[in-house]
Scaffold this motif. Structure first.
Motif, short mmCIF file in Angstrom:
data_model
loop_
_atom_site.label_atom_id
_atom_site.label_comp_id
_atom_site.label_asym_id
_atom_site.label_seq_id
_atom_site.Cartn_x
_atom_site.Cartn_y
_atom_site.Cartn_z
N ALA A 23 0.82 -1.23 0.00
CA ALA A 23 0.00 0.00 0.00
C ALA A 23 0.84 1.27 0.00
O ALA A 23 0.43 2.30 -0.55
CB ALA A 23 -0.94 -0.02 1.20
N SER A 24 2.03 1.23 0.60
CA SER A 24 2.87 2.42 0.70
C SER A 24 3.83 2.57 -0.47
O SER A 24 4.66 3.48 -0.48
CB SER A 24 3.68 2.37 2.00
OG SER A 24 4.53 1.23 2.02
N HIS A 25 3.73 1.70 -1.45
CA HIS A 25 4.69 1.72 -2.56
C HIS A 25 4.61 3.05 -3.31
O HIS A 25 3.51 3.54 -3.59
CB HIS A 25 4.41 0.56 -3.52
CG HIS A 25 5.56 0.25 -4.42
ND1 HIS A 25 5.98 1.09 -5.43
CD2 HIS A 25 6.40 -0.82 -4.46
CE1 HIS A 25 7.01 0.55 -6.05
NE2 HIS A 25 7.29 -0.61 -5.48
N PRO A 26 5.75 3.65 -3.63
CA PRO A 26 5.73 4.93 -4.37
C PRO A 26 4.95 4.85 -5.68
O PRO A 26 4.35 5.85 -6.10
CB PRO A 26 7.21 5.22 -4.62
CG PRO A 26 7.92 4.52 -3.51
CD PRO A 26 7.12 3.28 -3.24
N ALA A 27 4.93 3.71 -6.33
CA ALA A 27 4.19 3.58 -7.58
C ALA A 27 2.69 3.66 -7.37
O ALA A 27 1.95 4.00 -8.30
CB ALA A 27 4.55 2.25 -8.26
N ARG A 28 2.21 3.37 -6.16
CA ARG A 28 0.80 3.53 -5.85
C ARG A 28 0.51 4.96 -5.41
O ARG A 28 -0.57 5.50 -5.69
CB ARG A 28 0.38 2.54 -4.77
CG ARG A 28 0.41 1.09 -5.23
CD ARG A 28 -0.19 0.15 -4.21
NE ARG A 28 -1.63 0.36 -4.02
CZ ARG A 28 -2.39 -0.43 -3.26
NH1 ARG A 28 -1.85 -1.46 -2.62
NH2 ARG A 28 -3.67 -0.19 -3.14
N ARG A 29 1.44 5.56 -4.71
CA ARG A 29 1.24 6.93 -4.25
C ARG A 29 1.37 7.94 -5.39
O ARG A 29 0.84 9.05 -5.29
CB ARG A 29 2.25 7.25 -3.14
CG ARG A 29 1.96 6.48 -1.85
CD ARG A 29 2.83 6.93 -0.69
NE ARG A 29 4.20 6.48 -0.79
CZ ARG A 29 5.24 7.26 -1.09
NH1 ARG A 29 5.07 8.55 -1.32
NH2 ARG A 29 6.47 6.75 -1.14
N HIS A 30 2.04 7.54 -6.46
CA HIS A 30 2.22 8.42 -7.63
C HIS A 30 1.78 7.64 -8.86
O HIS A 30 2.61 7.18 -9.66
CB HIS A 30 3.68 8.86 -7.76
CG HIS A 30 4.23 9.54 -6.55
ND1 HIS A 30 4.02 10.88 -6.30
CD2 HIS A 30 4.99 9.07 -5.53
CE1 HIS A 30 4.63 11.21 -5.17
NE2 HIS A 30 5.22 10.14 -4.68
N ALA A 31 0.50 7.52 -9.04
CA ALA A 31 -0.04 6.67 -10.10
C ALA A 31 0.40 7.13 -11.49
O ALA A 31 0.54 6.32 -12.41
CB ALA A 31 -1.57 6.66 -10.02
N GLY A 32 0.65 8.42 -11.65
CA GLY A 32 1.06 8.92 -12.96
C GLY A 32 2.50 8.61 -13.32
O GLY A 32 2.94 8.93 -14.43
N TRP A 33 3.22 7.98 -12.42
CA TRP A 33 4.62 7.65 -12.69
C TRP A 33 4.81 6.38 -13.51
O TRP A 33 5.90 6.13 -14.00
CB TRP A 33 5.37 7.47 -11.36
CG TRP A 33 5.71 8.74 -10.66
CD1 TRP A 33 5.27 10.00 -10.94
CD2 TRP A 33 6.58 8.86 -9.52
NE1 TRP A 33 5.81 10.91 -10.06
CE2 TRP A 33 6.62 10.24 -9.17
CE3 TRP A 33 7.32 7.95 -8.77
CZ2 TRP A 33 7.37 10.71 -8.10
CZ3 TRP A 33 8.06 8.42 -7.70
CH2 TRP A 33 8.10 9.79 -7.37
N THR A 34 3.80 5.55 -13.63
CA THR A 34 4.00 4.21 -14.18
C THR A 34 3.36 4.04 -15.56
O THR A 34 2.41 4.73 -15.92
CB THR A 34 3.44 3.14 -13.24
OG1 THR A 34 2.03 3.35 -13.04
CG2 THR A 34 4.16 3.17 -11.90
N VAL A 35 3.92 3.08 -16.28
CA VAL A 35 3.41 2.68 -17.59
C VAL A 35 3.32 1.16 -17.60
O VAL A 35 4.30 0.48 -17.26
CB VAL A 35 4.33 3.16 -18.72
CG1 VAL A 35 3.83 2.64 -20.07
CG2 VAL A 35 4.45 4.67 -18.74
#
Length: 416
Positions: A157-169
């Motif tokens: 739940a605390s993963h940066p990729a979840r906290r910043h959804a716009g960061w991933t592809v």
């Protein structure tokens, strides 16, 4: 020589009392790149230890801390018995960590649950135990891979990729950070540099994953980041290559700011470009090229001096009709000549004796022939073998033969 490294190799220098002193910290050693150090005159003999999907270590997720530690030490001891002098340990396999990172969760490969404390410090232990055995420890990081699936809800739940959804592809069934976002580039550098600050590692190591390998029928969805940041570039490919250049050049500078003695090495796919596409390319045909398909101008990084050594993955046999080992060995030797950048050759031990591989790889002497060819190129400072599981299995005896032919005694790591 009075360091523990020297004692591990049975080396006693003039004026030594014979008792091994404590291995000095990296801060106290002269690790500046010189032509002799870059060329690796002592001979780099490395092995990759992959942790992603529990490829090499731990053998499975969920082992006890004691069992994980025992398996790790077995890999280190095996490296010593095989007269190697460096271990390249994957410590950030999928945007998670094999040390207590303030930036990212504990790695899933340890406990089976991302974010769960394994009860020990694998990277800290690896550094200490490798050095006690006279081995260098190179910390292997993957900058942009987030997960081997595309579902962010499966991340902690605390993963940066979840906290910043716009960061991933999402691409090719996997999840990646978008290399086109400056904030992503800064974050992944910060995450990796935390380990550089904390531990006496000998090198930062990256492999061949920058922009992902192309998947037929799919496009990497970076339209939004290209629209925001791609102005001034002639096309998207040039912009992507610049993004990767920035990652490499910035990380190079930051490593030297944080710990000047830590080396920076990258292990790219073995073909930069082919001669048909570029007069500076190798005489190879077809297939992939880092410049065109991974947006990684590996030749430029050497010419600019952004890296201390390069470990091209020359994973083909001698005489391969499209990508001949000898042809690529000579091309990379030419590229590094006079640059001060060390050249270590990545060797496909995993192919030796493997089912489905061509007959050349069924011959136990193929790998030894690679090392013999390289010995005639003064630019080549050593080899790195993929990977630890195959060092242990040695299906057709190719590795044992190569060791017997080329590694009659242990030698110090090139930069010890």
């Amino acid at each position: 020589m009075t360091t523990a490294t020297g004692a591990a190799f049975g080396v006693v220098g003039a004026g030594d009392s014979g008792a091994a002193a404590e291995r000095p910290s990296i801060r106290g050693r002269d690790r500046r790149r010189t032509p002799e150090r870059a060329a690796g005159t002592a001979g780099f003999r490395g092995v990759w230890v992959a942790t992603v999907a529990n490829r090499d270590w731990p053998s499975r997720a969920g082992l006890s801390a004691a069992a994980q530690r025992a398996e790790l030490l077995a890999h280190l001891d095996r490296a010593v018995r095989r007269r190697l002098n460096a271990v390249v340990l994957q410590v950030r396999p999928t945007a998670d960590a094999l040390w207590p990172s303030p930036h990212e969760p504990w790695a899933q490969c340890l406990t089976g649950t991302q974010g769960r404390d394994p009860g020990w410090d694998p990277l800290g232990t690896a550094v200490e135990e490798a050095h006690a055995r006279g081995l260098e420890l190179h910390a292997w990081f993957n900058p942009y891979r987030v997960a081997n699936h595309t579902d962010p809800s499966r991340l902690t739940a605390s993963h940066p990729a979840r906290r910043h959804a716009g960061w991933t592809v999402a691409y090719g069934g996997k999840l990646y950070y978008d290399p086109g976002l400056p904030e992503v580039r800064r974050f992944v550098q910060d995450a990796m540099l935390d380990a550089v600050r904390r531990y006496d590692i000998d090198a930062v190591h990256w492999d061949d994953y920058f922009y992902p390998y192309p998947v037929a029928g799919e496009s990497f969805a970076d339209d939004a980041s290209y629209a925001r940041h791609g102005g001034g570039f002639r096309n998207r490919a040039a912009w992507r290559r610049n993004n990767t250049d920035l990652l490499v050049s910035e990380m190079s500078a930051r490593i030297k700011e944080v710990r000047p003695g830590v080396a920076f090495g990258i292990s790219p796919f073995g073909v930069w470009r082919s001669l048909a596409d570029d007069p500076a390319g190798s005489d190879t045909r077809g297939g992939l090229a880092t410049y065109d398909h991974l947006y990684a101008d590996t030749r430029k990084w050497i010419r600019e001096g952004w890296i201390d050594h390069v470990v091209p993955q020359l994973y083909w046999h001698i005489g391969h009709p499209a990508t001949d080992y000898t042809t690529l060995l000579d091309w990379w030797s030419d590229v590094v000549r006079g640059t001060g950048v060390g050249l270590h050759i990545g060797e496909a031990l995993y192919k030796a004796g493997a089912e489905g591989q061509p007959e050349e790889w069924q011959d136990p002497e193929e790998l030894s022939r690679h090392l013999a060819l390289a010995a005639g190129r003064p630019e080549v400072g050593g080899h790195c073998f993929f990977a630890a599981k195959e060092v242990a299995e040695d299906r057709n005896g190719a590795f044992a033969l190569a060791v017997a032919d080329h590694y009659p005694t242990r030698v110090r790591p090139p930069r010890a």
